[in-house]
Structures are given as C-alpha cells and as structure tokens.
Design a protein around this motif. Structure first.
Motif, short mmCIF file in Angstrom:
data_model
loop_
_atom_site.label_atom_id
_atom_site.label_comp_id
_atom_site.label_asym_id
_atom_site.label_seq_id
_atom_site.Cartn_x
_atom_site.Cartn_y
_atom_site.Cartn_z
N GLU A 1 0.84 -1.21 0.00
CA GLU A 1 0.00 0.00 0.00
C GLU A 1 0.88 1.26 0.00
OE1 GLU A 1 -2.52 -0.44 3.37
OE2 GLU A 1 -4.06 -1.54 2.25
N LEU A 59 2.03 1.71 -3.41
CA LEU A 59 0.90 2.14 -4.23
C LEU A 59 0.69 3.65 -4.11
CD1 LEU A 59 -1.45 1.11 -6.04
CD2 LEU A 59 -2.84 0.97 -3.97
N ILE A 60 0.85 4.18 -2.92
CA ILE A 60 0.69 5.63 -2.70
C ILE A 60 1.77 6.41 -3.43
CG2 ILE A 60 0.84 7.44 -0.93
CD1 ILE A 60 -0.48 5.45 1.01
N ILE A 91 1.47 0.40 -10.76
CA ILE A 91 0.24 0.50 -9.98
C ILE A 91 -0.63 -0.74 -10.19
CG2 ILE A 91 -1.94 1.78 -9.76
CD1 ILE A 91 -0.27 4.34 -10.42
N LEU A 146 -1.76 -3.62 -7.43
CA LEU A 146 -3.17 -3.93 -7.16
C LEU A 146 -3.47 -5.41 -7.38
CD1 LEU A 146 -4.99 -0.78 -8.61
CD2 LEU A 146 -5.00 -1.55 -6.24
N TRP A 195 -9.00 1.73 -3.25
CA TRP A 195 -9.09 3.11 -3.69
C TRP A 195 -9.23 4.06 -2.50
CZ3 TRP A 195 -13.47 5.92 -2.51
CH2 TRP A 195 -14.62 5.20 -2.15
N SER A 227 -5.52 6.08 0.41
CA SER A 227 -5.02 7.44 0.69
C SER A 227 -6.17 8.43 0.61
CB SER A 227 -3.94 7.83 -0.33
OG SER A 227 -3.60 9.19 -0.17
N TRP A 251 -6.36 10.89 -2.52
CA TRP A 251 -6.87 10.53 -3.83
C TRP A 251 -8.29 11.07 -3.96
CZ3 TRP A 251 -5.13 4.72 -3.32
CH2 TRP A 251 -3.74 4.66 -3.49
N ASP A 294 -10.85 -0.23 -8.52
CA ASP A 294 -9.71 0.37 -7.82
C ASP A 294 -8.71 0.98 -8.79
OD1 ASP A 294 -10.74 -0.32 -5.40
OD2 ASP A 294 -9.47 -2.10 -5.11
N TYR A 332 -10.12 4.20 -10.53
CA TYR A 332 -10.21 5.29 -9.58
C TYR A 332 -8.81 5.86 -9.26
CZ TYR A 332 -11.78 8.00 -5.53
OH TYR A 332 -12.09 9.02 -4.66
N ILE A 333 -7.86 4.96 -8.99
CA ILE A 333 -6.52 5.41 -8.58
C ILE A 333 -5.79 6.07 -9.75
CG2 ILE A 333 -4.25 4.61 -7.80
CD1 ILE A 333 -5.79 2.46 -6.16
N LYS A 374 -4.65 9.94 -9.40
CA LYS A 374 -3.23 10.30 -9.52
C LYS A 374 -3.01 11.21 -10.73
CE LYS A 374 -1.02 6.41 -7.14
NZ LYS A 374 0.06 7.08 -6.41
#
Length: 952
Positions: A470, A473-474, A482, A486, A499, A502, A505, A525, A528-529, A533
């Motif tokens: 995670e 991922l951030i 990414i 996931l 999602w 953080s 986001w 997810d 959305y991410i 980003k």
C-alpha cells in the motif's frame, strides 16, 4: 634626464612650497597658475606611466603619492570632504569612478604594506638637515597611515561596491588631462575627458580589486575565520581571472609568486595540470557552491564527476569533512547533503577499486527508501554500461549484491533487486542465487527476477506484506507498477477497497459515482486510482506523468464503458490545454489546429448522460479567448450552447465586444449586453426580515443567484485570461461600474471606458464593495500578465490615490511613465500623463509635504498652474530636497518668484541658486520656441528620473 617618477616628486615639491607674506609669516602654497601647471605636469607623468600603482609605490613616498592621488581626485571633480563610501560609483563618469577606485586601492595596499617588516637602511655620516627631513617625512607618513587605517572600513566597502559594477572604466591620459585644463568650467560628465582616456576592462578592474581586497582580508583574518574566508574567496577569484586573461595587461601586473603564497596560506587547491583554465572550473564551482550554500548543485557536480573522475580522492574527502564539520555545528539540513556526497564518493571508490569508507557504513545504519533511491540513481549515472569494461561492471555488481545481503528490510532489498541496473549487472544464475540466500533469511519473500514488459501481461506475484505494498501504491506514478501492486493486493485479500488507501486521492463527485459503480473490484480500484493520480499530477503541473496515467486509464475503460471513455477524452483535452499553455504557449506559439478543433468539438458535444466538469468548459472558453478565436465565439458557436453554458455566453459577449472595439459607438450593442450581464452578477438579492422588536430590516446576500454565475466564479474565470485586449475590456467594465457609484470622490481612469453605459437603473442592488474588491484583484492579476502595460499601471495608481495611499500612487504613476518612455529617456506620451494624472501627482506630492515637487509638476500642465505652484513654494516645512530641485524648473516666472521669496526671507544662498537657474542661456525668453521646448523637455526627463529613484 631624471626618470619620470622623479619628475613627479620635483613638480609636486615645487607646487607645494609654502609662501612667505610681507609680515614674514609662512602661508600655504598659493593656488596660482604656476602651481596648477606644476600639479598638472605631475599628473601627466603619472598618466604616462598608466597609473601603475606597482611602479608608483616603489618610487614615491607615501606623502608624495597621497598628494598625487588627491590631485587626481580634485581634477576628476570629486568634491573635497566627500565620503567615497557614500558615492554611487556606477552613476559617476568613468574617469571619476576610476580616480576614486585608484585612491582606495592605494589606501588598502599602503595599509597592507605598512604591516610588513621593513629593512632599515645602513646609517651614513650624520647630517642634521637630512635627519630632520627624514624625521618630518616619517611623521607625515605615520599621520597619513593613521587616517588611512581609520578609513579602512570605508575603503573596503568602496572596493566591494566596485566588484558589483561589472563595467569598463577609463583612466586619465595626457590628452584627457589637457582637455580638463582647457575646459575647467565644464561639469564632469559633459566634457570629452569624462568618457575618453585609457580603457580599463571590467575583468581587469575585478582582478586587481579582488587581489587588493584579498590582501587586506588576509591581514585582518588572523583572528577572524569569517574574514579569512573572505580572503580565500577573493584570492580564488583573482586566480580564476588570471587563468582566463593572463597575469599582465595594459594597466596592472599581479605578483603571481606572492599570490601563490597567499593561496597556499589560505588552503586554496591548485591543479597539477598545465591547463589552469580548464582545471579551475570544477574547483571554482565547488568553492562557489560551498560559499553560497547551493548544496544541490554541489551534489550534482560530484555526481557528474563520477563519470569523468577529474577530482582527486583527497579533495573529495576534504569537502566531505568540511560538510560534516558544518553539520556538527548544528546545521541539521546538512545531514542529507553529507549523505549524498558520501554516496557519490563511495560509488567512485567502488569503481576505482577502493574499499568502502566507514562513513558510508555509519550513514547506512538506518536505511530508507529515499536513501536507496538516491544510491541507485548515483550507481546508474556513474557507469556507462555500453562502454564500461567487464571489470568495472563486476565491481559495481558486487557492491550492490553485498548491499542487499546487508539489509534487513525486505522492501528495500526488493527495490534494489528489481532495479533495471541490478538486473543488467547480475547474470540470471547470480540473481537466483541471491534470491535463494534471501529466502533462507525469510521464507515469505519471492523476488521477481524478470522485468515487467506488458501492461496486460503482469505476473501477480505474492509480495512482502499488504502495508508495504500500500505504501508503494501511494508513492508510485507508473501505471504498470500501480496495476502490478493492485493485482498482488487483490491476490492477498478480497475484502479491502484499495481506492480508499489514501485520503489524498480525490476524484470529482460527477466521476466518482460512475467509477464506483464498476462491479469488478480490481478494475474499479485501478480506474479510480489512475484517475486520482492523473488529476493530482495535473494540479502540480507534472504533465508527463499525468498523460501516462490518463492514457493507461483510457486504454482500460475503452473496453467496457463508452461513458468513462468520453470522460477520459475530456480530461486528456484539458491536460493538453494545460500542457500547451505552460509550454509553447508561454512564448506566444499558437496551439496546433487539431487542439483548437478538439476544444470546439468539446463545446459542441451533445452526448447524453456524460458526466461533465464545469472547469473544462471554463478552460475551453478561456483558451479560445486567449488565442483570439473571436470569429468562432461570435458567429459559429451553437445558440443552445450559449443559452445553457454561462461561460460560453460570457465568452461570446467578451469576444463580440473586443471585435467591435474599433467601431463606432452605435455598433456596440454587445458592450451593453455584456454590461448588463456583469451588473446582474454583481447585484445582491435583498429580502426583508422582521426582528424580535418588530422592526423590518434589509438583508443583502453577497453571492447573488440573480446572474448567470457567482461573482467568485466570474473572477476565477477572468484569472484564466491573458489576452491583453480581453483583459483591458473586462477591466474597463469593472472600473466604469466602480465609477457609477454616487458617493465616489475620485474616479478611476481606464482605456475604452467610454463604451459602457453611464448609469444603472437600480443602484441600490449593486454590491459596490464587492466591485471595488474585484477591481483591485483584477488589476493586480493583469499586472502579473504584463507589468509594463501603462494603462493598467495608471489604474493601479488611481486605486491607491482613491484610497489615500499617496506614496504608492506616485510609485505607479511614475512607473507608468517610465515603461512607455524607456525610463524617461524619451517624452512620456500625452495620453499617459494627462492633465488629470499630473493633477493627481501634484496632490500626492502636496499631501506628502514635498512642496518643491508640487511646483515643478505644475509646469507639466497644459496651462501652468501658477497659483498652486506659488502657494507650494511659500511652504517652509518641505520634506523634499527643495533648492536642489531648482535645476529642474524651466518656467522663468516661477524662478523669478523663488528669487523674490528667498530675498524676502533673507535666504541668500538659496536666492543665488535660483538666480543661477534663471541665468542659463537656454531659458532666455528671446530664444526660438524649439530651444525653449528642448530645455523644458530635458528638465522634465531629469526630474522624472530623480522622482523615480525616490519612489522605486
């Protein structure tokens, strides 16, 4: 024949002989023609020697050289008693500045020379008159030295100021001295002798001044480390300039042996190569970075040198030691710099076969992701894999492998082992062996030994743990990485919604509802991410990563959602607009026709049920206005779009108004329409409310819904515009709206203000306080777009004038005049300095108690305002320079009144100044009109320049 230097002694001795009057009293030397000629001859001899202080100091005593240089100051029109430190050298004629420079260089050199031990001459047969003469000279020398030492701080400041000038100067020659002798009455700066003479280049001046300053700093630095550092810097600069230009020139010679001694004493590194100019570059850069605290560039130099290997090992270590010492004194910010320089040195040592330094091991006791990232960056940039030898590759590979084995944090091990450089350096079997070794330490780790190549073909390998993934991922902005993270996370648990990892986001609500409706958890997810980003990268202007993220998201949603596909196309359009405006658009390059077509297509789009962000329409309209697509906005934009989109309507009215500006008033119907729209936006909705006491009160709502948008939205939209004509139009509208107010005392002026209506039916409905705030914000924004637009500067000045900020108002009135006249070297156009502007400047000066300035400005009016001028001159409590401004007055009537006024008050000195000003031939009333006009213009320019220096 005597040598030239002895002639100076003879001439000055003859000129300085005291005289005896009739009462047998000794008098100072008379200032007669004979003595003046002798002094001039002495100066000519020094000019023949090119004012070389080395030659003059060796042959002339301190009193004689002091007398010679004082004569040079006198003939160069430096007023006696003037403190040189108070004089701005850059504003003086070149020969005058050079005379001051020579005197202060000699003063510093004499102080330094006096500190050296002097070998006493062997005494000859005693002769009373010779001994008396020597004793007198010794006492005189000591007195002069005492004065020079008292003024040493001022002399140092003068020389430091000379280093900042960076311009060529001239020193007097025999010819220029003759010119001065022929024209003794001319003011310096208006005779040929001030710009003629022997040219001394800026670099020559800097070299000799740096050397002299280094010597005095070295003398003073025995007990002061900061002064010693100054000496080191000045000698280093001297060394650089000599390497560049050579040690000898027309005007000076540096003693290189003594300079080398100074450098050695200061610890300045010397290069072993013969080509000093090339070797001086990295040393000078590092020295400059250490001095200025520019540690980012320092690290960059060390990193680049890892490839060239030009810096010696010992020098690298000495810089690192110096950084450690500074860090230990309490500068915590240097800890990171010490680490980075240490890493650069360590990688350099590894590549050259040296052992890893213990300092590196100590700094790596607590490794972190940032430290590993930097280490890998240094390793990548320190070796050219295509040309490097196998031996070099093996050294670096062994270093990285040992580093992995020494790390306990498996996430950091993963960072190194999955890095591209590591994969290229280690063979497959070596990587497998390392993986096996790591597995023995922790059975949970499974390091991937192959790089990922395809977005849709990524192995969903198990990873270290969910928390570490995670965290990655951030931090990651790589769409492929990414997706890999996931896949791994969803393989470990199916209960989490990643999602939400953080809270940074953020996706607009209009998109969030659609995205969160996706049934597949992994896809939801990922979309959305990627979207969040990408929007974040747009916000921080990282357009490269934003484009990668949006492209990956578009590729993903195209397969299953036409609605989200259109959303991504819209966001990519906005991204392309941002990219062009921040890149090629800044230099005025027009956008490609394809981008303009896509912007039009977006505005005309009629796809149902597509979630739209209002900001995209706002940016599209602003984009078309900024690139003057007025024809499309006024003639081709569909009518339904104008009726439904407030930004399109506003853009159409603005475009049409700008398009019609050159036309007659009757054709400006669109200006009236735009006026009504803006008035409606700035109107407040009112309602009555009965209070507890039974009274009815009126409540005003600031942000009214009466208009097509809120005032804050209008202001936000205007701040996206940068086309000057559009900004001028909307600014003039708000200025007019501000002036319509009934209780307004001072109108604000603006360009094209006459096109707007001059009244509003319902004045009470307009929120004039909000209008005033808007005008201030708009003019401030406009000046960030073009700080040299004189009409906008006049508006800013009028705002300050209306709010009683008179000094600030004068600043902007003067700036408006300066930008359109090349800092008052030309006449200010009359449409800029109108009578109204001049009257406001007069009022500003009057309220600031600068009454002489008031009188001078009264001459600028089309009809001279004698009443105001005379009243101002009667004021005795004036805060300006008063009589020093008389040279700027060209109106003889005002000058005659001044003469009368000072005579009446008994102010003889000031009366003489006024009489002198009247007596100038160019102000004679019998002169042709052209001569009188030129005299007035010249005084106007000089006065405005003097005012600008006060208020800028």
């Amino acid at each position: 024949d005597p040598p030239p230097v002895q002639l100076i002694v003879q001439f000055l001795e003859q000129a300085s002989k005291p005289s005896v009057n009739e009462q047998n009293q000794v008098q100072p030397p008379p200032d007669n023609k004979r003595n003046r000629i002798l002094k001039l001859l002495a100066l000519k001899v020094a000019a023949h020697l090119k004012w070389d202080l080395d030659v003059l100091e060796k042959s002339l005593s301190v009193p004689v050289l002091n007398m010679l240089l004082n004569e040079l100051l006198c003939i160069s029109k430096v007023p006696p008693g003037t403190k040189h430190v108070d004089v701005d050298l850059s504003s003086l004629p070149p020969t005058t500045a050079m005379a001051i420079l020579l005197y202060n260089r000699w003063a510093i050199r004499t102080i330094v020379q006096s500190s050296f031990p002097v070998k006493q001459p062997k005494p000859g047969p005693p002769q009373l008159n010779v001994m008396n003469q020597m004793q007198q000279e010794k006492e005189l020398t000591e007195n002069i030295l005492k004065v020079l030492k008292e003024q040493a701080a001022d002399s140092i400041l003068v020389l430091e100021g000379a280093l900042k000038m960076n311009k060529d100067l001239y020193v007097h020659t025999i010819r220029t001295l003759d010119l001065l002798a022929m024209e003794p009455g001319m003011v310096n700066g208006e005779t040929e002798s001030s710009t003629a003479g022997l040219k001394i280049s800026a670099e020559e001046i800097q070299c000799q001044v740096c050397y002299d300053l280094g010597a005095i700093y070295f003398q003073q630095g025995a007990t002061n480390a900061a002064v010693q550092e100054n000496a080191k810097e000045k000698f280093f600069k001297t060394k650089e300039l000599i390497a560049k230009n050579g040690s000898s020139s027309l005007h000076f010679t540096i003693d290189e042996e003594r300079l080398a001694g100074y450098c050695q004493a200061c610890g300045i590194p010397t290069s072993s190569s013969g080509d000093a100019s090339q070797q001086a570059t990295p040393y000078s850069q590092i020295h400059s970075c250490m001095k200025s605290g520019n540690y980012q560039d320092l690290v960059k130099i060390f990193l680049e040198d890892n490839l060239t290997l030009s810096l010696p090992f010992e020098f690298r270590q000495s810089v690192l030691r110096e950084l450690f010492q500074k860090a230990q004194l309490g500068n915590d910010a240097l800890d990171e710099v010490c680490f980075k320089v240490c890493v650069c040195n360590t990688v350099c040592d590894v590549l050259q076969g040296r052992t890893v330094d213990v300092q590196f091991c100590q700094l790596f006791l607590k490794p972190s992701k940032e430290k590993i990232d930097f280490l890998l960056e240094v390793c990548s940039k320190s070796i050219n894999l295509e040309n490097a030898s196998e031996a070099l590759k093996r050294k670096l590979a062994a270093f990285l492998k040992n580093l992995c084995l020494g790390l306990e944090d498996l996430q950091l091990v993963f960072m190194i082992s999955s890095h591209e450089l590591f994969i290229k350096l280690l063979k497959d079997d070596e990587r497998k062996l390392l993986v096996d070794q790591m597995r023995k330490r922790s059975p949970r780790i499974n390091l991937s030994t192959k790089p990922v190549t395809s977005f849709y073909d990524i192995p969903a390998s198990a990873s270290v743990n969910i928390g570490q993934l995670e965290h990655q991922l951030i931090l990651s902005v790589d769409p492929w990485r990414i997706r890999q993270i996931l896949i791994e996370l969803h393989g470990m648990t199916s209960e989490r919604q990643f999602w939400t990892v953080s809270n940074k986001w953020e996706v607009p609500n209009v998109y969030g509802n659609v995205i969160l409706g996706i049934k597949d958890n992994l896809t939801r997810d990922l979309v959305y991410i990627l979207m969040a980003k990408g929007l974040h990268c747009c916000a921080i202007k990282d357009f490269v990563h934003a484009k990668q993220l949006f492209a990956a998201c578009l590729e993903l949603v195209t397969e299953f959602s036409p609605k989200l596909r259109q959303v991504m196309l819209n966001e990519m359009l906005l991204l392309d607009i941002y990219t062009h405006e921040a890149g090629a658009g800044v230099s005025g390059e027009r956008p490609p026709s394809d981008l303009i077509s896509r912007v039009r297509g977006y505005l005309e789009m009629r796809v149902p049920d597509i979630p739209l962000r209002q900001v995209i329409a706002e940016e599209c309209v602003a984009f078309l206005l900024n690139w003057r697509e007025n024809e499309y906005l006024t003639m081709q934009v569909p009518l339904p779009l104008v009726q439904t989109n407030p930004y399109v309507k506003l853009g159409q009215l603005l475009a049409a108004t700008c398009k019609e500006l050159p036309g007659p008033k009757e054709s400006r119907r669109t200006a009236k329409d735009l006026w009504e729209v803006v008035v409606q936006i700035c109107s407040v909705s009112s309602q009555h409310k009965r209070g507890n006491d039974g009274r009815v009160s009126l409540i005003k709502h600031r942000e009214s819904t009466l208009g097509i948008m809120y005032r804050s939205e209008l202001l936000s939209f205007i701040k996206k515009l940068r086309e000057p004509l559009v900004l001028t139009t909307i600014l003039s509208l708000f200025v007019k709206l501000h002036n319509v107010r009934e209780d307004i005392v001072n109108d604000i002026t603006a360009e094209h203000i006459s096109i707007w209506p001059s009244s509003i039916p319902n004045l009470q409905s307009v929120d004039f306080e909000a209008v005033a705030v808007t005008v201030k914000e708009l003019v401030s924004y406009a000046l960030t777009i073009n700080s040299n637009n004189h009409f906008w500067l006049i508006i800013q000045a009028d705002i300050y004038f209306a709010t009683n900020q008179y000094s600030a108002a004068l600043h902007y009135y003067l700036q408006a005049g300066a930008v359109c006249s090349d800092f008052f070297t030309k006449m200010v156009p009359p449409d800029v300095y109108t009578d109204q502007v001049i009257k406001r400047m007069i009022k500003c000066c009057s309220l600031l108690n600068c009454h002489t300035q008031v009188a001078i400005l009264c001459q600028f009016l089309r009809e001279v305002d004698y009443k105001t001028a005379f009243k101002a001159l009667q004021e005795q409590n004036s805060h300006d320079a008063m009589d020093s401004y008389y040279e700027y007055i060209w109106d003889v009537t005002i000058l005659e009144y001044l003469t009368y006024l000072h005579h009446k008050r008994g102010e003889t000195d000031k009366r003489q100044i006024a009489i002198k000003a009247i007596g100038q031939t160019e102000l004679n009333a019998s002169n042709p009109e052209e001569v009188l006009q030129l005299a007035a213009q010249r005084r106007k320019k000089k006065f405005l320049q003097a005012m600008a220096k006060l208020y800028f």
